[in-house]
Design an enzyme around this catalytic site. Structure first.
Site, PDB file in Angstrom:
ATOM      1  CG  HIS A  56      -2.056  -0.947   1.134  1.00 13.32           C
ATOM      2  ND1 HIS A  56      -3.133  -0.930   2.001  1.00 13.32           N
ATOM      3  CD2 HIS A  56      -2.305  -1.943   0.254  1.00 13.32           C
ATOM      4  CE1 HIS A  56      -3.983  -1.890   1.671  1.00 13.32           C
ATOM      5  NE2 HIS A  56      -3.498  -2.515   0.616  1.00 13.32           N
ATOM      6  CE1 TYR A  73      -6.885   3.604  10.788  1.00 11.24           C
ATOM      7  CE2 TYR A  73      -6.054   3.875   8.546  1.00 11.24           C
ATOM      8  CZ  TYR A  73      -5.971   3.280   9.794  1.00 11.24           C
ATOM      9  OH  TYR A  73      -4.980   2.367  10.048  1.00 11.24           O
ATOM     10  CE1 TYR A 120      -1.997   3.827   9.368  1.00 11.42           C
ATOM     11  CE2 TYR A 120      -0.826   2.961   7.457  1.00 11.42           C
ATOM     12  CZ  TYR A 120      -1.913   2.935   8.309  1.00 11.42           C
ATOM     13  OH  TYR A 120      -2.913   2.020   8.111  1.00 11.42           O
ATOM     14  CE  LYS A 164       2.520   3.170  13.786  1.00 12.15           C
ATOM     15  NZ  LYS A 164       3.226   2.906  12.531  1.00 12.15           N
ATOM     16  N   PRO A 167      -5.875  -0.094  18.260  1.00 13.86           N
ATOM     17  CG  PRO A 167      -7.725  -1.266  17.474  1.00 13.86           C
ATOM     18  CD  PRO A 167      -7.139  -0.683  18.725  1.00 13.86           C
TER      19      PRO A 167
END
Length: 404
Positions: A75, A204, A396, A300, A296
């Site tokens: 990704h 998200y 991220y 991580k 979550p």
């Protein structure tokens, strides 16, 4: 009692224990794993699926990467939908080429189990009465029972990779550890389905109805989450109710293209931030969820366990193969420096994207409306600024592992 010996006793056959064992074995450091449940039970756990570049590299170092490279999905970015408006965080551009890999934790575990079996390394599954002894002495050991036989495992070191509820952390006396915890006032209702993902990258979603996440495990298997009250039960959420609510929280264009189907797994997970300090005492090292839990939201959990593994494995390699006595005594200091960074990012992502109602304002000593204004201003800045997006992207994809 039957006596056995090894260099490193590993408690727990989840991905962190298996990865540590594989890496140590590659360097000629003998290890035995003791696990309280059966292998099939471990493989039945549904967990995270986003791997940082650091973990991908570590799996290559362990020579357990072939299926991941073939079946995983790289990704280059992900999206944050902010009250219906989607912002794409371009990880590849903002981090000078870094990416993340979508490959389920269950598959990582399956690959590591297969590699351990091929290597002929010892694993004692379905063990009971696992007890750690002499962790502050020069000669620690672990006693346990399996199939009616009692064992005493003598070792140089013990790696506690047995999770939040395991025996390892509890083996450190309460007056020699300090625990930090934040319990969140909601949970994640997760559904796994054999349906194509709604998008090629994760979404998200921050909405007035609460948080949602559109994720995936493969091109044909999807994983979706909804923020729900802790009082909710899975039985209250049949498949139709779940899909209807998810459509209301996804961006309109995504909701229109969502493919629904029967759930093959459904559960509600509470969220917490947790850290135990120190992460070692004497010859015992805490690894992964035994030492820390992250919500979550920032993907991580598994990745933070992997960084613990990388640090501990490299320090032990210096002791066994480079004659650097007591190198492992730096473990807690090095691991915690990265743990708190990941905890902060996961806490920040959770604050930004969830609906806290009255809880967050009270926790931050301000009224709820003031808190909401601060969070809106914060998210507006980060999403509408390339510098802000870069900060999100760098964390991220994963901060660098400490130099050993």
């Amino acid at each position: 009692m039957q006596s056995i010996k090894t260099n490193v006793a590993i408690i727990g056959a989840g991905p962190s224990g298996l990865l540590l064992g594989q890496l140590l074995a590659k360097q000629g450091i003998d290890n035995i794993i003791i696990e309280r449940v059966a292998a099939d039970y471990i493989l039945g756990r549904i967990r995270a699926g986003i791997l940082e570049q650091g973990l991908v590299d570590l799996l290559h170092e362990a020579d357990v990467y072939q299926r991941m490279d073939e079946e995983g999905h790289v990704h280059d970015g992900f999206a944050i939908s902010y009250y219906g408006k989607a912002y794409r965080i371009d990880l590849h551009e903002l981090t000078e080429g870094k990416t993340v890999m979508c490959y389920g934790q269950t598959e990582v575990t399956r690959d590591l189990m297969a590699a351990r079996k091929t290597s002929g390394l010892s694993t004692y599954y379905s063990s009971s009465n696992v007890t750690l002894h002499g962790i502050e002495t020069a000669h620690p050991c672990v006693t346990f029972e399996q199939d009616g036989v009692s064992y005493k495992l003598e070792c140089d070191y013990i790696a506690g990779c047995d999770g939040f509820h395991g025996v390892s952390r509890q083996s450190i006396p309460a007056d020699k550890r300090e625990e930090f915890e934040r319990v969140y006032p909601f949970g994640w209702l997760g559904v796994l389905s054999d349906t194509p993902p709604v998008a090629d990258e994760l979404i998200y979603c921050k909405t007035e109805r609460g948080f949602a996440l559109a994720s995936m495990r493969s091109s044909t298997r999807s994983r979706y989450y909804l923020q729900v009250p802790l009082s909710d039960k899975v039985e209250q959420w049949d498949d139709q109710r779940f899909w209807d609510e998810l459509k209301l929280r996804l961006p309109p264009e995504s909701a229109a293209s969502l493919v629904t189907g029967p759930s093959i797994e459904k559960s509600i997970a509470p969220l917490r931030s947790f850290v135990c300090e120190p992460m070692q005492l004497g010859k015992l090292f805490l690894v992964g969820d035994a030492a820390h839990i992250v919500p979550p939201t920032g993907a991580k959990g598994l990745n933070l366990a992997a960084s613990d593994v990388a640090i501990l494995y490299r320090l032990l390699n210096k002791e066994y193969n480079e004659n650097q006595a007591n190198a492992s005594q730096r473990y807690s200091e090095l691991a915690l420096s990265r743990v708190w960074q990941a905890e902060r990012f996961s806490w920040w992502m959770s604050n930004m994207l969830h609906d806290f109602k009255d809880d967050a304002g009270k926790a931050n000593n301000m009224d709820q409306k003031t808190f909401e204004r601060f969070m809106k201003s914060e998210l507006d800045f980060y999403l509408n600024s390339k510098a802000g997006q870069k900060v999100i992207a760098e964390q991220y994809v994963g901060l660098p592992y400490p130099e050993i």
